[in-house]
Design a protein around this motif. Structure first.
Motif, PDB file in Angstrom:
ATOM      1  N   THR A  20       0.807  -1.223   0.000  1.00 31.81           N
ATOM      2  CA  THR A  20       0.000   0.000   0.000  1.00 31.81           C
ATOM      3  C   THR A  20       0.838   1.271   0.000  1.00 31.81           C
ATOM      4  N   LEU A  23       1.942   2.034  -3.451  1.00 33.54           N
ATOM      5  CA  LEU A  23       0.838   2.466  -4.335  1.00 33.54           C
ATOM      6  C   LEU A  23       0.542   3.948  -4.107  1.00 33.54           C
ATOM      7  N   HIS A  55     -15.072   3.194 -10.003  1.00 33.24           N
ATOM      8  CA  HIS A  55     -14.091   2.814  -8.990  1.00 33.24           C
ATOM      9  C   HIS A  55     -12.736   2.547  -9.637  1.00 33.24           C
ATOM     10  N   HIS A 183      -7.868  -0.514  -8.217  1.00 33.41           N
ATOM     11  CA  HIS A 183      -7.730  -0.988  -6.835  1.00 33.41           C
ATOM     12  C   HIS A 183      -7.714  -2.521  -6.807  1.00 33.41           C
ATOM     13  N   ARG A 187      -4.734  -5.222  -6.072  1.00 37.07           N
ATOM     14  CA  ARG A 187      -4.944  -6.231  -5.032  1.00 37.07           C
ATOM     15  C   ARG A 187      -4.572  -7.611  -5.565  1.00 37.07           C
TER      16      ARG A 187
END
Lengths: 199, 552
Positions: A20, A23, A55, A183, A187
Motif C-alpha cells: 500500500t 501504491l 471505482h 484498486h 490487489r
C-alpha cells in the motif's frame, strides 16, 4: 534500511512491490487533461465541479494532487471522505462544512455515498465556501463535470511496471480480470506476488 | 523510506453524524407506530370496546361496494346505510366495521358482506349507549389489520436498528478519538500505544464467540419478511386482475424478485434455525494463552443434537485496504492445527482438551484498525438435517513468558541526518531496554528536539501506526550528546507475513514534528524478525465453503 527477516531479506508484506505505501507514492498520471486544464475548468464553473469515473480510475489520487496545488496557492483545504461502508472522515463533517469560509476549498471524496437528501443539502451547507471539488461515480445535475475518467490499461501497466519491472503481463491480466478497477487489479497483483513467493 | 518521512503519523476518525441517524431512525419508528396505530391497534381497540355496546335490531336501507379508481388501481369500501331505533328515537347508521376507509385488501369479504346485508333485510347492529348515534354492524377485525400490524412492527424495528448501529458507530468513533497515539505526542512519559494486547487476569473465563446468532437472524428474518410481503402484495394484485395481454410483462417482471424472495426465505430460515441450535460454551484461562504454551480448555453444549464435533486452532493475518471510497479486507492463514474430531454423542456433549500454540513462525495478537493478527478456536458442530454450525472463539495470544534475549554483542549503529547522529543497536527482544545516544553536530543549529519510538505496518492494508515512547529534548546544545533508555513493550513484534509486516523505528523530530533522523530497530525474540509463513489459500469449492462459513 530494510528489516531483515530470519537469515536474510525475504519477500514479506514489507517487501511486496505492490504494498500500500508504494501504491500511494505513485506519481499521478494526468493524461490529456492536465491539472492546469482541470483547475481552469473549475474556475470557469464558479469553482465548483466534479471528477467523474468508476471505482479505481484515479479520481481520489487526482483530487489529492489538485488539493495540494490549491493549498500551495494559498487556499485552505478541507478534505472530507465518505466510504462505501457507511463511514465518513471526519465524523463531524457537517460542522466542518458549515464552518468553511470564502478561502476554503472543500474536497469531497465519494460524495455519491450520501443519500439524495443529504447530497442536496450539501449545496446549502457549502454556499459560503470558496470552492468545491468532488469525486463522483456518475454525473450530477447539481455539479459541473470537470473530467470523466475511464479505466486505462496502458496507464495501469505503466504504474505496475514502475513498481515491479517484470509485472507487465500479469498487470494486463489483472486489469482485465478486475474489469478496469485499478484498486482490485493492484490487489490481485499483491496477492499473486504474496502467493508465488515464499515469505 | 526516507528518514524525513514518518510512517508513525497516521490517524483516522471514521463515524457518521449521529443526530441525522437518530432523526432518521425516529422517523421510521414514528411512521411505523402511526401506521400500526391507525391501521391495526385503533380498529382492534374500538372493536373490542364495542363488544359492550347494546345489540339492537336494524333494517338495511342500502348496501353496495363503493369503488375508487386512480392511477394505482382500484380500492373499495362497504357503503351501507341502516336504520335502527334506540330508546324510542330513530337513527341512521353508516358504519359497517372499524376499518379505516378504502382498501384493496379483503375485497372478497367485502363483496360477501354486501351480499349478506341486502336492502330491506333485518339485521342486528350494536349501539353505543353513551352516544346512540354511534353504531356498527360487524365486529370482525377489518381485513387490512394484519398489514398494519406488520408495518407497525417492522418500521419501528428497522428504526431502532438504525439508531442502535449509529450509536455503536459513534461510541466506536469516540473510543478511537482517544487513541494513545495522540496522547503520546503531548506526554513526556512512556506510553504504550495500540497493537499490544493487555495482560489478562489469571483464572478461567467463558470465551465469547466472535459473532452472535440473534442479531443476524432478526435482521435477516425482518428483511426476508418485508421483501416477501412487498413482493407478495404486488404479485397478489397482478394475479387478481390478470387478464393476459400486457399483464404478462408484469408477471414475468416479478420472477427475479420472487426468486430473490425465496432465496432470502431460505437463508433466513437457516439463520433462524441456528438461533435454536445447541450453544457451545468454551472456557479457558486467558493468562495461559501464550505462544509456545499448552492451553487446556473445556467445552459444553447446552443441549443435545450434535452428531459430530471438530475443533481446530487457526492463526491468520487480516489487512483492510481503504483507497478512495472503497474498502477491501484480505485474510491469509499462517497456522492451522486440528485439535479434535468427535462423533461419539456422549463424548462431544462436554469435554476437555488442550492446544499448543506454536513458538516458531508465529506472532502475538495484533489488533490494529486495518492490520491484524487473529488467533481463534474454530468449532464446527454437525447437526442432522441442518447446515453445520461453525463458531469462532477469538483468543488474545501473548508472547511467551521467557523470550530469547536480543543479541548480546549488538553494536550501536550510527544514523546521521539533520545535524544529528543517532546511535542505536539494531535489534532487541521484547521487554528489553533500548539504550541509545543522540549527538548534535558542533555546527548544527540549536533548537528543541523530540525523540519518538513507534511501530508501523507495511503490506496490503492501509497503514496502522503506534507511538510507544516520546521524550522532549529542549536544550541539546551543538556539540553535546545525550544518552537515553527506552523500556520496550512486549508487543507488537517485528514480523513479516504475506499481508502484514510490522516494523519499528526510532526518530528524532524537529519542533514542527518532521523527522530529522530515523533508525529502524527490530523488536522480536532473539532480535530476529519473525516470519509468518502463509498456508496455501483454499481454492475452488473449498473457498466458497470457507466464505459461507460451512467449514473446510
Amino acid at each position: 534500511m530494510e528489516t531483515t527477516f530470519g537469515s536474510g531479506p525475504v519477500n514479506s508484506a514489507g517487501a511486496n512491490p505492490f504494498r500500500t505505501s508504494r501504491l500511494l507514492a505513485l506519481p499521478v498520471h494526468w493524461g490529456e487533461t492536465t491539472p492546469e486544464t482541470l483547475l481552469a475548468r473549475w474556475h470557469a464553473a464558479g469553482r465548483r465541479g466534479a471528477l467523474v469515473g468508476p471505482h479505481g480510475t484515479g479520481k481520489t489520487t487526482r483530487l489529492r494532487a489538485l488539493a495540494a496545488r490549491l493549498a500551495a496557492e494559498g487556499w485552505t483545504i478541507l478534505w472530507i471522505q465518505w466510504h462505501d461502508d457507511g463511514t465518513a472522515k471526519p465524523a463531524d463533517w457537517r460542522a466542518a462544512l458549515r464552518a468553511a469560509g470564502p478561502r476554503t476549498v472543500l474536497c469531497l471524496d465519494g460524495s455519491e455515498n450520501l443519500g439524495p437528501l443529504t447530497a442536496y443539502r450539501l449545496l446549502h451547507y457549502t454556499r459560503r465556501a470558496g470552492g468545491l471539488l468532488a469525486t463522483r461515480h456518475r454525473r450530477a445535475w447539481t455539479l459541473k463535470t470537470l473530467a470523466v475518467h475511464r479505466p486505462s490499461a496502458e496507464v495501469f501497466v505503466a504504474h505496475a511496471t514502475a513498481l515491479s519491472a517484470d509485472a507487465a503481463d500479469s498487470a494486463r491480466a489483472a486489469f482485465k480480470a478486475a474489469h478496469g478497477n485499478a484498486h482490485e487489479a493492484f490487489r490481485r497483483l499483491y496477492l499473486d506476488r504474496a502467493s508465488s513467493t515464499r515469505v | 523510506m526516507k528518514p524525513t518521512e514518518s510512517p508513525l503519523a497516521t490517524a483516522a476518525k471514521p463515524g457518521a453524524g449521529f443526530g441525522c441517524i437518530l432523526a432518521f431512525g425516529l422517523l421510521f419508528i414514528l411512521s411505523g407506530l402511526a401506521v400500526g396505530w391507525f391501521f391495526a391497534v385503533r380498529p382492534v381497540l374500538r372493536a373490542t370496546l364495542s363488544l359492550n355496546w347494546e345489540p339492537v335490531p336494524c333494517e338495511i336501507l342500502s348496501s353496495r361496494l363503493d369503488e375508487k379508481r386512480d392511477s394505482d388501481g382500484s380500492t373499495y369500501r362497504v357503503e351501507i346505510h341502516y336504520r335502527y331505533v334506540y330508546q324510542g328515537r330513530r337513527y341512521v347508521g353508516e358504519r359497517y366495521d372499524f376499518g379505516t376507509g378504502y382498501t384493496n385488501i379483503g375485497v372478497g369479504s367485502m363483496r360477501d358482506a354486501v351480499r349478506s346485508y341486502r336492502p330491506g333485510s333485518q339485521q342486528t347492529c350494536r349501539v353505543d349507549p353513551a352516544r346512540p348515534d354511534e353504531a356498527v354492524l360487524s365486529l370482525r377485525p377489518p381485513p387490512g389489520i394484519w398489514l398494519g400490524l406488520l408495518f407497525g412492527l417492522l418500521f419501528p424495528a428497522a428504526g431502532a436498528g438504525v439508531i442502535w448501529s449509529g450509536y455503536r458507530a459513534r461510541r466506536q468513533a469516540r473510543a478511537e478519538a482517544l487513541t494513545p497515539l495522540a496522547a503520546a505526542f503531548s506526554a513526556d512519559t512512556p506510553t504504550v500505544a495500540g497493537g499490544a494486547p493487555e495482560t489478562p487476569a489469571v483464572g478461567e473465563v467463558v470465551i465469547k464467540p466472535a459473532s452472535g446468532r440473534l442479531a443476524p437472524a432478526i435482521a435477516l428474518g425482518l428483511f426476508a419478511t418485508a421483501w416477501n410481503t412487498g413482493i407478495g402484495f404486488f404479485l397478489f394484485n397482478i394475479l387478481r386482475d390478470f387478464d393476459g395481454g400486457i399483464a404478462w410483462f408484469f408477471v414475468l417482471f416479478q420472477i427475479p424478485f420472487v426468486l430473490v424472495g425465496l432465496l432470502l426465505l431460505f437463508i433466513a430460515t437457516v439463520t433462524i434455525s441456528q438461533v435454536f441450535a445447541p450453544r457451545m460454551e468454551l472456557r479457558l484461562d486467558p493468562s495461559l494463552v501464550r505462544l509456545g504454551a499448552r492451553v487446556p480448555f473445556r467445552w459444553r453444549f447446552d443441549r443435545g443434537g450434535i452428531t459430530a464435533l471438530q475443533i481446530h486452532l487457526e492463526g491468520r493475518e487480516e489487512a483492510t485496504y481503504r483507497q478512495g471510497t472503497s474498502t477491501a479486507t484480505d485474510r491469509r492463514e499462517f497456522h492451522r492445527a486440528p485439535l479434535l474430531e468427535l462423533i461419539d454423542r456422549l463424548a462431544l456433549a462436554e469435554g476437555r482438551a488442550e492446544f499448543t500454540l506454536p513458538v516458531e513462525g508465529a506472532a502475538p495478537t495484533l489488533a490494529g484498525k486495518n492490520n491484524r493478527v487473529v488467533w481463534q478456536l474454530v468449532a464446527k458442530a454437525t447437526l442432522p438435517w441442518r447446515p453445520s454450525l461453525v463458531e469462532n472463539f477469538p483468543l488474545t495470544v501473548l508472547g511467551p513468558p521467557r523470550l530469547a534475549p536480543g543479541p548480546a554483542d549488538a553494536v550501536p549503529v550510527a544514523h546521521r541526518g539533520g545535524g544529528l547522529t543517532l546511535w542505536v543497536p539494531p535489534a532487541f527482544a521484547p521487554g528489553e531496554t533500548l539504550v541509545g545516544n543522540v549527538a548534535r553536530d558542533p555546527g548544527a543549529p540549536a533548537g528543541p528536539l523530540t525523540l519518538r519510538l513507534g511501530w508501523f505496518t507495511e503490506g496490503r492494508g492501509t497503514r496502522d501506526a503506534g507511538v510507544v515512547w516520546t521524550r522532549k529534548l529542549p536544550d541539546l546544545a551543538p556539540g553535546a550528546d545525550l544518552g537515553f533508555e527506552v523500556p520496550l513493550p512486549a508487543a507488537p513484534w517485528t514480523f513479516g507475513g504475506a499481508l502484514v509486516s510490522v516494523e519499528w523505528r526510532l526518530e528524532v523530530l524537529d519542533p514542527a514534528g518532521a523527522p530529522l533522523v530515523a533508525a529502524p530497530v527490530v523488536i522480536a525474540p532473539g532480535g530476529v524478525a519473525v516470519v509468518l509463513q502463509p498456508l496455501a489459500p483454499a481454492i475452488g469449492p473449498a473457498r466458497w465453503k470457507q466464505r459461507l462459513g460451512l467449514g473446510r
